[in-house]
Design a protein around this motif. Structure first.
Motif, PDB file in Angstrom:
ATOM      1  N   SER A  36     -70.594 -14.384  35.899  1.00 32.81           N
ATOM      2  CA  SER A  36     -69.831 -14.037  34.421  1.00 32.81           C
ATOM      3  C   SER A  36     -68.639 -13.456  34.781  1.00 32.81           C
ATOM      4  CB  SER A  36     -70.666 -13.704  33.478  1.00 32.81           C
ATOM      5  OG  SER A  36     -71.097 -12.419  33.657  1.00 32.81           O
ATOM      6  N   GLY A  37     -68.634 -12.444  35.638  1.00 35.71           N
ATOM      7  CA  GLY A  37     -67.346 -11.716  36.027  1.00 35.71           C
ATOM      8  C   GLY A  37     -66.343 -12.627  36.626  1.00 35.71           C
ATOM      9  N   TYR A  40     -63.911 -13.684  33.694  1.00 34.68           N
ATOM     10  CA  TYR A  40     -63.306 -12.710  33.390  1.00 34.68           C
ATOM     11  C   TYR A  40     -62.041 -12.682  34.401  1.00 34.68           C
ATOM     12  CZ  TYR A  40     -66.552 -11.851  29.814  1.00 34.68           C
ATOM     13  OH  TYR A  40     -67.344 -11.785  28.660  1.00 34.68           O
ATOM     14  N   ARG A  41     -62.333 -12.720  35.802  1.00 35.68           N
ATOM     15  CA  ARG A  41     -61.420 -12.594  36.688  1.00 35.68           C
ATOM     16  C   ARG A  41     -60.704 -13.913  36.743  1.00 35.68           C
ATOM     17  NH1 ARG A  41     -62.752  -9.231  41.368  1.00 35.68           N
ATOM     18  NH2 ARG A  41     -64.473  -8.034  40.856  1.00 35.68           N
ATOM     19  N   VAL A 106     -58.806  -6.638  35.717  1.00 27.82           N
ATOM     20  CA  VAL A 106     -59.724  -7.677  34.958  1.00 27.82           C
ATOM     21  C   VAL A 106     -60.429  -6.724  33.888  1.00 27.82           C
ATOM     22  CG1 VAL A 106     -61.522  -7.132  36.646  1.00 27.82           C
ATOM     23  CG2 VAL A 106     -61.699  -8.862  35.186  1.00 27.82           C
ATOM     24  N   SER A 107     -60.815  -5.207  34.148  1.00 28.27           N
ATOM     25  CA  SER A 107     -61.336  -4.473  33.016  1.00 28.27           C
ATOM     26  C   SER A 107     -60.484  -4.691  31.689  1.00 28.27           C
ATOM     27  CB  SER A 107     -61.485  -2.844  33.123  1.00 28.27           C
ATOM     28  OG  SER A 107     -62.374  -2.880  34.281  1.00 28.27           O
ATOM     29  N   ALA A 110     -61.368  -8.026  30.014  1.00 32.68           N
ATOM     30  CA  ALA A 110     -62.612  -8.009  29.473  1.00 32.68           C
ATOM     31  C   ALA A 110     -62.819  -7.282  28.335  1.00 32.68           C
ATOM     32  CB  ALA A 110     -63.599  -7.685  30.641  1.00 32.68           C
ATOM     33  N   ARG A 116     -63.773 -12.240  25.278  1.00 31.02           N
ATOM     34  CA  ARG A 116     -65.281 -12.242  25.397  1.00 31.02           C
ATOM     35  C   ARG A 116     -65.961 -13.382  24.599  1.00 31.02           C
ATOM     36  NH1 ARG A 116     -66.558  -7.925  28.407  1.00 31.02           N
ATOM     37  NH2 ARG A 116     -68.371  -8.557  28.344  1.00 31.02           N
ATOM     38  N   GLY A 136     -73.801  -9.977  34.999  1.00 24.95           N
ATOM     39  CA  GLY A 136     -72.485  -9.464  34.316  1.00 24.95           C
ATOM     40  C   GLY A 136     -72.638  -8.239  33.876  1.00 24.95           C
ATOM     41  N   ARG A 137     -72.239  -7.985  32.536  1.00 19.39           N
ATOM     42  CA  ARG A 137     -72.298  -6.522  31.837  1.00 19.39           C
ATOM     43  C   ARG A 137     -73.165  -6.666  30.550  1.00 19.39           C
ATOM     44  NH1 ARG A 137     -69.905  -6.754  36.024  1.00 19.39           N
ATOM     45  NH2 ARG A 137     -68.375  -5.059  36.946  1.00 19.39           N
ATOM     46  N   ASP A 138     -73.170  -7.767  29.821  1.00 17.96           N
ATOM     47  CA  ASP A 138     -73.438  -7.965  28.759  1.00 17.96           C
ATOM     48  C   ASP A 138     -74.399  -9.228  28.495  1.00 17.96           C
ATOM     49  OD1 ASP A 138     -71.720 -10.032  29.007  1.00 17.96           O
ATOM     50  OD2 ASP A 138     -70.977 -10.000  27.031  1.00 17.96           O
ATOM     51  N   ILE A 139     -75.113  -9.491  29.552  1.00 16.14           N
ATOM     52  CA  ILE A 139     -75.850 -10.832  29.783  1.00 16.14           C
ATOM     53  C   ILE A 139     -77.057 -10.748  28.910  1.00 16.14           C
ATOM     54  CG2 ILE A 139     -76.930 -12.736  31.079  1.00 16.14           C
ATOM     55  CD1 ILE A 139     -73.633 -12.345  31.398  1.00 16.14           C
ATOM     56  N   ARG A 164     -68.183  -2.130  48.745  1.00 15.48           N
ATOM     57  CA  ARG A 164     -67.249  -2.979  48.272  1.00 15.48           C
ATOM     58  C   ARG A 164     -65.825  -2.899  49.286  1.00 15.48           C
ATOM     59  NH1 ARG A 164     -66.847  -6.775  44.568  1.00 15.48           N
ATOM     60  NH2 ARG A 164     -65.743  -6.101  42.877  1.00 15.48           N
ATOM     61  N   ARG A 187     -63.578   1.245  36.486  1.00 10.31           N
ATOM     62  CA  ARG A 187     -64.071   0.240  36.088  1.00 10.31           C
ATOM     63  C   ARG A 187     -65.270   0.635  35.151  1.00 10.31           C
ATOM     64  NH1 ARG A 187     -64.719  -5.068  38.935  1.00 10.31           N
ATOM     65  NH2 ARG A 187     -64.758  -3.913  40.822  1.00 10.31           N
ATOM     66  N   ASP A 191     -65.861  -0.344  31.392  1.00 11.08           N
ATOM     67  CA  ASP A 191     -66.966  -1.124  31.212  1.00 11.08           C
ATOM     68  C   ASP A 191     -68.058  -0.402  30.077  1.00 11.08           C
ATOM     69  OD1 ASP A 191     -65.992  -2.895  32.759  1.00 11.08           O
ATOM     70  OD2 ASP A 191     -67.525  -2.664  34.314  1.00 11.08           O
ATOM     71  N   ARG A 194     -65.582   0.665  26.277  1.00 11.72           N
ATOM     72  CA  ARG A 194     -64.902  -0.311  25.748  1.00 11.72           C
ATOM     73  C   ARG A 194     -65.788  -0.714  24.084  1.00 11.72           C
ATOM     74  NH1 ARG A 194     -66.326  -4.871  29.642  1.00 11.72           N
ATOM     75  NH2 ARG A 194     -68.270  -5.605  28.845  1.00 11.72           N
TER      76      ARG A 194
HETATM   77  O1   DC Z   1     -68.844  -8.267  38.175  1.00  8.97           O
HETATM   78  P1   DC Z   1     -67.354  -8.257  38.415  1.00  8.97           P
HETATM   79  O2   DC Z   1     -66.771  -7.077  39.036  1.00  8.97           O
HETATM   80  O3   DC Z   1     -66.991  -9.518  39.269  1.00  8.97           O
HETATM   81  O4   DC Z   1     -66.477  -8.358  37.057  1.00  8.97           O
HETATM   82  C1   DC Z   1     -65.287  -8.182  36.660  1.00  8.97           C
HETATM   83  C2   DC Z   1     -64.963  -7.468  35.609  1.00  8.97           C
HETATM   84  O5   DC Z   1     -65.451  -8.425  34.306  1.00  8.97           O
HETATM   85  C3   DC Z   1     -65.335  -6.021  35.392  1.00  8.97           C
HETATM   86  O6   DC Z   1     -64.559  -5.111  35.172  1.00  8.97           O
HETATM   87  C4   DC Z   1     -66.392  -6.224  34.256  1.00  8.97           C
HETATM   88  C5   DC Z   1     -66.230  -7.253  33.493  1.00  8.97           C
HETATM   89  N1   DC Z   1     -67.293  -8.058  33.024  1.00  8.97           N
HETATM   90  C6   DC Z   1     -67.645  -8.028  31.643  1.00  8.97           C
HETATM   91  O7   DC Z   1     -67.033  -7.267  30.933  1.00  8.97           O
HETATM   92  N2   DC Z   1     -68.666  -8.689  31.257  1.00  8.97           N
HETATM   93  C7   DC Z   1     -69.514  -9.568  32.069  1.00  8.97           C
HETATM   94  N3   DC Z   1     -70.261 -10.203  31.524  1.00  8.97           N
HETATM   95  C8   DC Z   1     -69.074  -9.643  33.395  1.00  8.97           C
HETATM   96  C9   DC Z   1     -68.030  -8.952  33.963  1.00  8.97           C
END
Ligand code: DC
Length: 232
Positions: A36-37, A40-41, A106-107, A110, A116, A136-139, A164, A187, A191, A194
Motif C-alpha cells: 500500500s505504501g 502513496y509513493r 511521501v509522508s 499520506a 487516503r 502499510g500503516r493503517d491496514i 535502508r 517519517r 506517520d 498525523r
Molecule cells: O511503506 P513505505 O515506506 O513505502 O510507505 C511510504 C509512505 O506512505 C510512508 O511515509 C507512510 C505512508 N503510508 C501510509 O500512510 N499508509 C499506508 N497504508 C502505507 C504507507
C-alpha cells in the motif's frame, strides 16, 4: 493446513522489512501481495510530475486533491524481474518511487485525508476476495479492521537505517547514512502524529520486533500463528 483464504494485514514503521516479509508470506500461501505504501509513493510522484510541489519542494495539497481523479494506480507481476511492479496511469514507476526524493515527500502526501480516502477504497476493493497480504500503516486499523491476522512490525531505528542504506547503495544511490536515519525518524514522527489514520497498533495485532531475527525466524513465527488462526 486448512485452505480457507484470509486477509493478512501487516503494519509498522518504515524500513522494518515489512514488504520482504509480506512478499514471502504471500508466496508461501499463494496469496496476492499489495504494497500500500507504493500507492502513496506513486501519488507523490504524480504530484512531483504535475506541479503539485513548488520549487522549494513544498506541497500544494489543493492541487494534488484536484488531480486525484486523474491518478490510476495498478500493480502487475513482472515475470522476468520476478517482482510486483507499480503502475501510474499505465506506466511502470517501480524504480522511480523508491528513490530518496520520493521518500522525502511521501509522508506529506499520506497526511491528506482525500488521498487516503481514495487509496483505502482501492485497497479494500483489492482485498474483497481475501487471499491477500497487504502491508502499510493503517491496514489492520482502517483498511481491513476485520482481517483474520494482523501483525504490527517494529525494529530499532538505527538497524532500520542501516538496512535502508544498504538497499539504496545496492541500487547505486549515493546517500549518507545519517540522512537516511533522519528521514526514517522524520517519517516515523509524521506517520505516528498525523491527524488522519496515524500509525498505531490495532488492539488485536500481534507485535513482531525483527531487530535481531532473520527472515526465516519470522516465517516460522508467522506459520505458527497462522496455523492457530486457520484452525479456529
Ligand atoms: O511503506 P513505505 O515506506 O513505502 O510507505 C511510504 C509512505 O506512505 C510512508 O511515509 C507512510 C505512508 N503510508 C501510509 O500512510 N499508509 C499506508 N497504508 C502505507 C504507507
Amino acid at each position: 493446513m486448512s485452505n480457507r483464504q484470509v486477509v493478512i494485514a501487516i503494519d509498522g514503521y518504515s524500513s522494518c522489512g515489512k514488504s520482504t516479509f509480506a512478499k514471502a508470506i504471500a508466496k508461501k500461501l499463494g496469496y496476492a501481495y499489495i504494497d500500500s505504501g507504493a500507492m502513496y509513493r506513486a501519488t507523490t510522484l504524480y504530484g512531483l510530475q504535475n506541479g503539485a510541489f513548488d520549487a522549494e519542494g513544498t506541497l500544494n495539497s489543493t492541487k494534488l486533491i484536484q488531480a486525484l481523479p486523474q491518478i490510476t494506480i495498478t500493480f502487475k507481476f513482472n515475470n522476468e524481474k520476478s517482482r510486483n511492479e507499480t503502475y501510474l496511469n499505465g506506466t511502470c514507476v517501480e524504480d522511480e518511487i523508491r528513490t530518496i526524493a520520493i521518500a522525502d515527500k511521501v509522508s506529506r502526501v499520506a497526511e491528506i485525508a482525500e488521498v487516503r480516502e481514495q487509496m483505502v477504497l482501492l485497497q479494500q476493493q483489492m482485498g474483497q476476495e481475501k487471499g491477500i497480504v497487504m502491508d502499510g500503516r493503517d491496514i489492520g486499523t482502517v483498511v481491513f479492521p476485520d482481517a483474520e491476522f494482523k501483525i504490527f512490525m517494529t525494529a530499532d531505528p538505527a538497524i532500520r537505517a542501516q538496512r535502508r542504506y544498504d538497499e539504496l547503495k545496492a541500487k547505486g544511490e549515493t546517500v549518507d547514512i545519517k540522512e537516511v536515519e533522519e528521514n526514517i525518524r522524520k517519517r516515523d514522527y509524521i506517520d505516528e502524529n498525523r491527524e488522519v489514520s496515524p500509525l498505531r497498533k490495532a488492539d488485536d495485532a500481534l507485535v513482531l520486533d525483527n531487530s535481531h531475527i532473520t527472515v526465516e525466524q519470522q516465517m516460522k513465527w508467522v506459520e505458527e500463528h497462522l496455523n492457530r488462526i486457520l484452525e479456529k
